[in-house]
Motif scaffolding. Sequence first.
Motif, mmCIF file in Angstrom:
data_model
loop_
_atom_site.group_PDB
_atom_site.id
_atom_site.type_symbol
_atom_site.label_atom_id
_atom_site.label_comp_id
_atom_site.label_asym_id
_atom_site.label_seq_id
_atom_site.Cartn_x
_atom_site.Cartn_y
_atom_site.Cartn_z
ATOM 1 N N ALA A 45 0.955 -1.219 0.015
ATOM 2 C CA ALA A 45 -0.034 -0.066 -0.128
ATOM 3 C C ALA A 45 0.849 1.227 -0.063
ATOM 4 N N ALA A 46 2.000 1.173 0.689
ATOM 5 C CA ALA A 46 2.940 2.364 0.765
ATOM 6 C C ALA A 46 3.507 2.719 -0.683
ATOM 7 N N ASP A 47 3.788 1.540 -1.386
ATOM 8 C CA ASP A 47 4.492 1.487 -2.544
ATOM 9 C C ASP A 47 3.402 2.091 -3.605
ATOM 10 N N ASP A 48 2.311 1.850 -3.454
ATOM 11 C CA ASP A 48 1.122 2.413 -4.349
ATOM 12 C C ASP A 48 1.122 3.806 -4.083
ATOM 13 N N LEU A 49 1.048 4.237 -2.863
ATOM 14 C CA LEU A 49 0.886 5.687 -2.424
ATOM 15 C C LEU A 49 2.156 6.481 -3.218
ATOM 16 N N ASP A 88 -2.871 18.367 3.032
ATOM 17 C CA ASP A 88 -3.126 18.317 4.421
ATOM 18 C C ASP A 88 -3.889 16.994 4.810
ATOM 19 N N ASP A 89 -4.257 16.328 3.783
ATOM 20 C CA ASP A 89 -4.862 14.925 4.129
ATOM 21 C C ASP A 89 -3.766 13.875 4.394
ATOM 22 N N PHE A 90 -2.778 14.010 3.834
ATOM 23 C CA PHE A 90 -1.492 13.008 3.610
ATOM 24 C C PHE A 90 -0.946 13.405 5.103
ATOM 25 N N PHE A 91 -0.779 14.679 5.349
ATOM 26 C CA PHE A 91 -0.229 15.082 6.756
ATOM 27 C C PHE A 91 -1.108 14.602 7.949
ATOM 28 N N ALA A 92 -2.383 14.696 7.939
ATOM 29 C CA ALA A 92 -3.351 14.321 8.912
ATOM 30 C C ALA A 92 -3.381 12.721 9.134
ATOM 31 N N TYR A 93 -3.099 11.952 7.719
ATOM 32 C CA TYR A 93 -3.166 10.439 7.880
ATOM 33 C C TYR A 93 -2.015 10.050 8.796
ATOM 34 N N ALA A 94 -0.892 10.657 8.346
ATOM 35 C CA ALA A 94 0.404 10.097 8.980
ATOM 36 C C ALA A 94 0.444 10.745 10.498
ATOM 37 N N ALA A 95 0.019 11.806 10.807
ATOM 38 C CA ALA A 95 -0.165 12.171 12.030
ATOM 39 C C ALA A 95 -1.176 11.153 13.130
ATOM 40 N N MET A 174 -6.290 5.428 1.882
ATOM 41 C CA MET A 174 -7.055 6.679 1.914
ATOM 42 C C MET A 174 -6.264 7.669 1.165
ATOM 43 N N GLY A 175 -4.853 7.538 1.723
ATOM 44 C CA GLY A 175 -3.983 8.770 0.934
ATOM 45 C C GLY A 175 -4.005 8.385 -0.612
ATOM 46 N N THR A 176 -3.911 7.255 -1.018
ATOM 47 C CA THR A 176 -3.810 7.026 -2.486
ATOM 48 C C THR A 176 -5.081 7.366 -3.121
ATOM 49 N N VAL A 177 -6.193 6.998 -2.667
ATOM 50 C CA VAL A 177 -7.716 7.616 -3.295
ATOM 51 C C VAL A 177 -7.787 9.025 -2.982
ATOM 52 N N GLU A 178 -7.219 9.775 -1.989
ATOM 53 C CA GLU A 178 -7.359 11.267 -2.139
ATOM 54 C C GLU A 178 -6.523 11.666 -3.138
ATOM 55 N N ALA A 179 -5.519 11.059 -3.657
ATOM 56 C CA ALA A 179 -4.471 11.665 -4.526
ATOM 57 C C ALA A 179 -5.012 11.411 -5.921
ATOM 58 N N LEU A 180 -5.591 10.186 -6.097
ATOM 59 C CA LEU A 180 -6.077 9.698 -7.490
ATOM 60 C C LEU A 180 -7.363 10.850 -7.702
ATOM 61 N N LEU A 181 -8.275 10.845 -6.831
ATOM 62 C CA LEU A 181 -9.374 11.545 -7.015
ATOM 63 C C LEU A 181 -9.226 13.356 -7.179
ATOM 64 N N HIS A 182 -8.386 13.596 -6.138
ATOM 65 C CA HIS A 182 -8.004 15.113 -6.230
ATOM 66 C C HIS A 182 -7.235 15.506 -7.372
ATOM 67 N N THR A 183 -6.303 14.600 -7.946
ATOM 68 C CA THR A 183 -5.707 14.971 -9.247
ATOM 69 C C THR A 183 -6.515 14.988 -10.357
ATOM 70 N N HIS A 184 -7.572 14.082 -10.315
ATOM 71 C CA HIS A 184 -8.622 14.152 -11.440
ATOM 72 C C HIS A 184 -9.188 15.419 -11.415
ATOM 73 N N ASP A 185 -9.808 15.983 -10.108
ATOM 74 C CA ASP A 185 -10.219 17.270 -10.049
ATOM 75 C C ASP A 185 -9.265 18.445 -10.498
ATOM 76 N N LEU A 208 -11.096 -0.050 -0.047
ATOM 77 C CA LEU A 208 -11.869 0.970 0.588
ATOM 78 C C LEU A 208 -13.558 0.937 0.041
ATOM 79 N N PHE A 209 -13.741 0.419 -0.939
ATOM 80 C CA PHE A 209 -14.995 0.342 -1.600
ATOM 81 C C PHE A 209 -15.491 -1.343 -1.822
ATOM 82 N N PRO A 210 -15.478 -1.859 -0.532
ATOM 83 C CA PRO A 210 -15.716 -3.451 -0.924
ATOM 84 C C PRO A 210 -16.988 -3.945 -1.627
#
Length: 251
Positions: A45-49, A88-95, A174-185, A208-210
């Motif tokens: 998962a870290a590699d994908d992120l 900020d999403d990345f930071f908050a998830y790491a925190a 979660m970080g990967t999904v945030e990056a995928l979607l917000h890069t789309h935006d 995340l979406f089973p």
Amino acid sequence: MASTSTPDPAPSPTPSPEAAEATPEAAPETAQEGTTTAASEAASAADDLALVVRLSSDTLRKADPSAWDRPAGSLAWTCWETVEHLSDDFFAYAAQLGPRRPPRTGEVPFVWTSRRPGGPANVVHADPAAGPDGLLQVLEASGALLVAMVRTTPPDVRAYHVFGVSDPAGFAAMGTVEALLHTHDLAAGLGLAWDPPAGVCARVRARLFPDAPTDTDPWATLLWATGRGELPGRERLTRWRWDGRPRPYGE
């Protein structure tokens, strides 16, 4: 007490010694094997992120420097603000993974502030004087923080997220999904192409979406599952959430 309405199953035939030797019972997974599996999933998962953060940054570096005040697709935020939000999403998830006793009922109590009414409330803000290059440095640095935390946090750690208490692999997803979607935006707002790897999309979709369809294009399905796109034969979603609770990553 046994039910009187359902007959007991017939006893299984006793296997011959030769059959017993040919089909030995599988040993149950040990705690150490389970931990090893979870650690391997977190590493994947870290590699994908890390890959998606790099691809996102590479894509966004192609933007016209004068375009960052445009809206990010259908969002009410500018493209600049959306990158700050993603960082900020990345930071908050790491925190969330950082304390000795990660919180199970709320977020680590940083103060989130918005620079304008209607803008995203963040801990992380980029210095406007640094320009787009500085903004993308903030993105890469924040993404690297989350990657590092996922790789170094024991896989049995659990921490709060509003969409379900999760594990390190879950926060990476979660970080990967945030990056995928917000890069789309952002790509929509900046006039860029964004076509992320199907394998990554499939893995985070499963994590995340089973309940999302598995017989459709993974990227199109992620867009549909987050209210950003349509799938044939299915209604467009106006409300959605993922499920961050622990489950295998990569299936």
